[in-house]
Design an enzyme around this catalytic site. Structure first.
Site, PDB file in Angstrom:
ATOM      1  N   GLN A 187       1.784  -6.709  -3.261  1.00  0.00           N
ATOM      2  CA  GLN A 187       1.864  -6.775  -2.403  1.00  0.00           C
ATOM      3  C   GLN A 187       3.592  -5.955  -2.203  1.00  0.00           C
ATOM      4  OE1 GLN A 187       0.682  -9.232  -3.857  1.00  0.00           O
ATOM      5  NE2 GLN A 187      -0.501  -8.919  -2.648  1.00  0.00           N
TER       6      GLN A 187
ATOM      7  N   LYS B 277       1.599   2.252  -4.869  1.00  0.00           N
ATOM      8  CA  LYS B 277       2.462   1.326  -6.345  1.00  0.00           C
ATOM      9  C   LYS B 277       1.205   1.777  -7.445  1.00  0.00           C
ATOM     10  CE  LYS B 277       2.040  -2.731  -4.214  1.00  0.00           C
ATOM     11  NZ  LYS B 277       1.828  -1.816  -3.082  1.00  0.00           N
TER      12      LYS B 277
ATOM     13  N   GLY C 181      -4.501  -3.856  -3.388  1.00  0.00           N
ATOM     14  CA  GLY C 181      -5.868  -3.181  -4.128  1.00  0.00           C
ATOM     15  C   GLY C 181      -4.853  -1.972  -4.615  1.00  0.00           C
ATOM     16  N   HIS C 182      -5.019  -1.505  -5.509  1.00  0.00           N
ATOM     17  CA  HIS C 182      -4.180   0.131  -5.464  1.00  0.00           C
ATOM     18  C   HIS C 182      -5.546   0.766  -5.549  1.00  0.00           C
ATOM     19  CE1 HIS C 182      -0.823  -2.973  -6.565  1.00  0.00           C
ATOM     20  NE2 HIS C 182      -1.799  -3.319  -7.398  1.00  0.00           N
TER      21      HIS C 182
ATOM     22  N   ASP D 288       1.078  -1.561  -0.199  1.00  0.00           N
ATOM     23  CA  ASP D 288      -0.065  -0.301   0.303  1.00  0.00           C
ATOM     24  C   ASP D 288       0.945   1.381  -0.021  1.00  0.00           C
ATOM     25  OD1 ASP D 288      -1.937  -1.537   0.220  1.00  0.00           O
ATOM     26  OD2 ASP D 288      -1.688  -1.866   1.754  1.00  0.00           O
TER      27      ASP D 288
HETATM   28  P1  GDP Z   1      -0.820   0.069  -3.786  1.00  0.00           P
HETATM   29  O1  GDP Z   1      -1.657  -0.778  -3.301  1.00  0.00           O
HETATM   30  O2  GDP Z   1       0.723   0.122  -3.523  1.00  0.00           O
HETATM   31  O3  GDP Z   1      -0.991   0.349  -4.589  1.00  0.00           O
HETATM   32  O4  GDP Z   1      -0.970   1.575  -2.365  1.00  0.00           O
HETATM   33  P2  GDP Z   1      -2.803   1.963  -2.047  1.00  0.00           P
HETATM   34  O5  GDP Z   1      -3.827   2.143  -3.281  1.00  0.00           O
HETATM   35  O6  GDP Z   1      -3.397   0.864  -1.829  1.00  0.00           O
HETATM   36  O7  GDP Z   1      -2.550   2.704  -1.132  1.00  0.00           O
HETATM   37  C1  GDP Z   1      -2.406   4.066  -1.174  1.00  0.00           C
HETATM   38  C2  GDP Z   1      -2.812   5.082  -0.812  1.00  0.00           C
HETATM   39  O8  GDP Z   1      -2.026   6.141  -1.019  1.00  0.00           O
HETATM   40  C3  GDP Z   1      -4.090   5.131  -2.217  1.00  0.00           C
HETATM   41  O9  GDP Z   1      -5.476   5.738  -1.540  1.00  0.00           O
HETATM   42  C4  GDP Z   1      -3.885   6.538  -2.925  1.00  0.00           C
HETATM   43  O10 GDP Z   1      -4.424   6.990  -3.250  1.00  0.00           O
HETATM   44  C5  GDP Z   1      -2.916   7.297  -1.613  1.00  0.00           C
HETATM   45  N1  GDP Z   1      -1.750   8.054  -2.216  1.00  0.00           N
HETATM   46  C6  GDP Z   1      -0.532   7.390  -3.368  1.00  0.00           C
HETATM   47  N2  GDP Z   1       0.067   8.729  -2.820  1.00  0.00           N
HETATM   48  C7  GDP Z   1       0.174   9.363  -2.332  1.00  0.00           C
HETATM   49  C8  GDP Z   1       0.240  10.577  -1.660  1.00  0.00           C
HETATM   50  O11 GDP Z   1       1.320  11.665  -2.155  1.00  0.00           O
HETATM   51  N3  GDP Z   1      -0.142  11.615  -0.351  1.00  0.00           N
HETATM   52  C9  GDP Z   1      -1.352  11.078   0.009  1.00  0.00           C
HETATM   53  N4  GDP Z   1      -1.770  11.772   0.640  1.00  0.00           N
HETATM   54  N5  GDP Z   1      -1.921   9.644  -0.838  1.00  0.00           N
HETATM   55  C10 GDP Z   1      -1.469   9.101  -1.596  1.00  0.00           C
HETATM   56  P1  IMO Z   2      -1.392  -3.901  -2.245  1.00  0.00           P
HETATM   57  O1  IMO Z   2      -0.441  -4.275  -3.922  1.00  0.00           O
HETATM   58  C1  IMO Z   2      -1.618  -4.477   1.985  1.00  0.00           C
HETATM   59  C2  IMO Z   2      -1.324  -8.866   4.109  1.00  0.00           C
HETATM   60  C3  IMO Z   2      -2.142  -9.577   4.067  1.00  0.00           C
HETATM   61  C4  IMO Z   2      -1.226 -10.311   5.010  1.00  0.00           C
HETATM   62  C5  IMO Z   2      -0.495 -11.352   4.447  1.00  0.00           C
HETATM   63  C6  IMO Z   2      -1.313 -12.664   3.889  1.00  0.00           C
HETATM   64  O2  IMO Z   2      -2.352  -3.278  -2.043  1.00  0.00           O
HETATM   65  O3  IMO Z   2       0.227  -3.993  -1.557  1.00  0.00           O
HETATM   66  P2  IMO Z   2      -2.265 -13.505   1.455  1.00  0.00           P
HETATM   67  O4  IMO Z   2      -4.457 -12.624   1.025  1.00  0.00           O
HETATM   68  O5  IMO Z   2      -2.012 -12.111   0.382  1.00  0.00           O
HETATM   69  O6  IMO Z   2      -2.127 -14.504   2.198  1.00  0.00           O
HETATM   70  O7  IMO Z   2      -1.954 -12.071   2.775  1.00  0.00           O
HETATM   71  O8  IMO Z   2      -0.524 -10.180   3.458  1.00  0.00           O
HETATM   72  N1  IMO Z   2      -1.324  -8.794   1.796  1.00  0.00           N
HETATM   73  C7  IMO Z   2      -1.656  -6.826   1.998  1.00  0.00           C
HETATM   74  N2  IMO Z   2      -0.864  -5.884   2.351  1.00  0.00           N
HETATM   75  N3  IMO Z   2      -1.106  -4.718   1.077  1.00  0.00           N
HETATM   76  C8  IMO Z   2      -1.272  -6.124  -0.295  1.00  0.00           C
HETATM   77  O9  IMO Z   2      -1.158  -6.101  -1.567  1.00  0.00           O
HETATM   78  C9  IMO Z   2      -1.371  -6.655   0.742  1.00  0.00           C
HETATM   79  N4  IMO Z   2      -1.346  -8.608  -0.332  1.00  0.00           N
HETATM   80  C10 IMO Z   2      -1.620  -9.186   1.284  1.00  0.00           C
HETATM   81  O10 IMO Z   2      -2.570  -8.115   5.333  1.00  0.00           O
HETATM   82  O11 IMO Z   2      -0.635 -10.255   6.162  1.00  0.00           O
HETATM   83 MG    MG Z   3      -2.948  -1.304  -1.823  1.00  0.00          MG
END
Ligand code: GDP
Ligand code: IMO
Ligand code: MG
Length: 428
Positions: free
Chosen positions: A223, A16, A40-41, A13
């Protein structure tokens, strides 16, 4: 033949999805190479917010060919649900390519994911419950079902039967659940076969040709490094290779075809699920990062655990992946904190560790050694150049760059597409 890998530098998270989006219309192909719908992106474009799980985030850029590589595990119900949802919102998904060698997540994988977690008691991993671990376990045990099996019903039936034999014994005798029938699984898979067929191909060959023709290919990791099955905080990890090496095996391209490795890190850290997290905060600072940063899971909605930036983690990520550039997101979230702690090393039972300890027990015992940086109060969301950042924010970024082992080439100052400071180009 520019190949660029986007890799999570912490526990997931990091942003990416937004980093992929940043590369924008210069991308020709975007490849998901590991994981499944555990990812989850979130990408924010104008006033529209998109949450992607199984499809790579590059799908939001018109003209891009999205690819689901052989290293991914696919839940077909989720795939078509996500495609339909995006199409309803006007996103063109017609170019999607799916590897014939990718493995499928079936009903018995999601069932097993949930029941085995429950039986782990206090050793629970806190998985996303999407069947990821059991599907990869079957792959390694050589009883997995692959995309190509959908097109030969006879073979599919035999393979499902083989996979279910041991599982039904487990489900009924150990976990006290009902047995799953071959027919229900085969039927649930075959429902999707004809819709999937035109998308399926030899994606490794397609990417090879694209790279040789000079196309820009982005390998989008799910991840993160600290969740990688080999290099993460095992057993509190996911079940795939989420580091840069995984891009090569999970997409079927040679490592020499990937010339830029972009590590994504937040200006602090979060983690979802169980496992060690040395800089974790249990006080009001942790709550502040959670609420300010909107730190709730994109996939499960769980509140994310929060902590200060961890230099040993960043340096480890730089090393394991061969990071050429970092993108540091969410610097804006730190505005208003008078003195910002940064973990520069660990204290493990009285011994200083500058690098990530190799022993799991040491990682569990690691206490952060902090250095403190003067904060700033300004809202950063309008900054578009490094020089526009307040001086203390510049010093914070420069210090982290010096400590983390690779240059910082972009800085996130907000969730929106344009809320970013670009310092170095991310594609050659
Ligand atoms: P990913 O799994 O690595 O793609 O990241 P996620 O989408 O799960 O979580 C990142 C969160 O941070 C999302 O809600 C984005 O909209 C938000 N985000 C990304 N870059 C920035 C930033 O520079 N500042 C802020 N405040 N939010 C950001
Ligand atoms: P993104 O791509 C954060 C974590 C789960 C758990 C462990 C194993 O959005 O960064 P799984 O269901 O993969 O067997 O769970 O990995 N986990 C993540 N944590 N961001 C993710 O994906 C994750 N995908 C799995 O919370 O601890
Ligand atoms: Mg994510």
């Amino acid at each position: 033949m520019p190949g660029v890998a986007i890799i999570g530098g912490q526990w997931g998270d990091e942003g990416k999805g937004k980093a992929t989006d940043l590369l924008g219309d210069r991308i020709d192909y975007v490849v998901k190479f590991n994981g499944g719908n555990n990812a989850g992106h979130t990408v924010v474009i104008g006033n529209e917010k998109y949450a992607l799980h199984l499809l790579p985030s590059g799908i939001l850029t018109p003209g891009v060919t999205p690819v689901i590589g052989n290293g991914v595990v696919i839940d077909l119900d989720v795939l078509f649900h996500e495609i339909d949802h995006l199409e309803e919102r006007g996103v063109d998904t017609s170019k999607l390519r799916v590897s014939a060698n990718a493995h499928l997540i079936t009903g018995y994988h999601t069932t097993l994911d949930k029941v085995t977690e429950r039986f782990l008691g206090k050793r629970q991993i806190g998985t996303t419950g999407r069947g990821i671990g059991p599907a990869y376990a079957d792959k390694i045990n050589r009883i997995g079902i692959r995309v190509q099996d959908l097109f030969d019903e006879n073979i599919l039936r035999q393979k499902v039967e083989a996979a279910l034999f041991g599982k039904n014994h487990l489900l009924v005798k150990v976990y006290n659940r009902r047995a799953i029938t071959v027919n229900e699984i085969v039927d649930a898979l075959l429902v999707h076969a004809e819709r999937l067929r035109p998308m399926v191909g030899d994606t490794s060959l397609e990417l090879y040709d694209a790279l040789n023709a000079g196309r820009n290919v982005v390998f989008e990791g799910g991840q993160a490094t600290m969740l990688d099955v080999d290099h993460g905080t095992y057993p509190y990890v996911t079940s795939s290779s989420s580091t840069a090496g995984g891009a090569s095996t999970g997409a079927g391209v040679g490592p020499t075809q990937i010339n830029r490795i972009i590590g994504i890190v937040k200006a602090y850290i979060t983690r979802v699920g169980a496992g060690p997290f040395p800089t974790e905060l249990f006080d009001e600072w942790g709550e502040l990062l959670r609420t300010r940063g909107g730190e709730f899971g994109t996939t499960t909605g769980r509140p994310r655990r929060t902590g200060w930036y961890d230099v040993p983690v960043a340096r480890y990520t730089a090393r394991i992946n061969g990071v050429t550039d970092f993108v540091m997101t969410k610097l804006d979230v730190l505005s208003g904190i008078e003195s910002i702690p940064v973990c520069v090393a660990y204290d493990v039972d009285g011994v200083r560790f500058d690098e990530m300890p190799v022993s799991q027990s040491d990682i569990h015992h690691a206490k952060p050694i902090y250095e403190y940086f003067d904060g700033w109060t300004e809202d950063l969301s309008g900054c578009r150049t490094f020089e526009e950042l307040p001086e203390n924010a510049q010093l914070y970024v420069k210090a982290l760059e010096r400590l983390s082992g690779a240059r910082i080439s972009a800085i996130g100052v907000g969730p929106k597409r344009d809320e970013i400071i670009q310092i170095h180009d991310l594609i050659d």
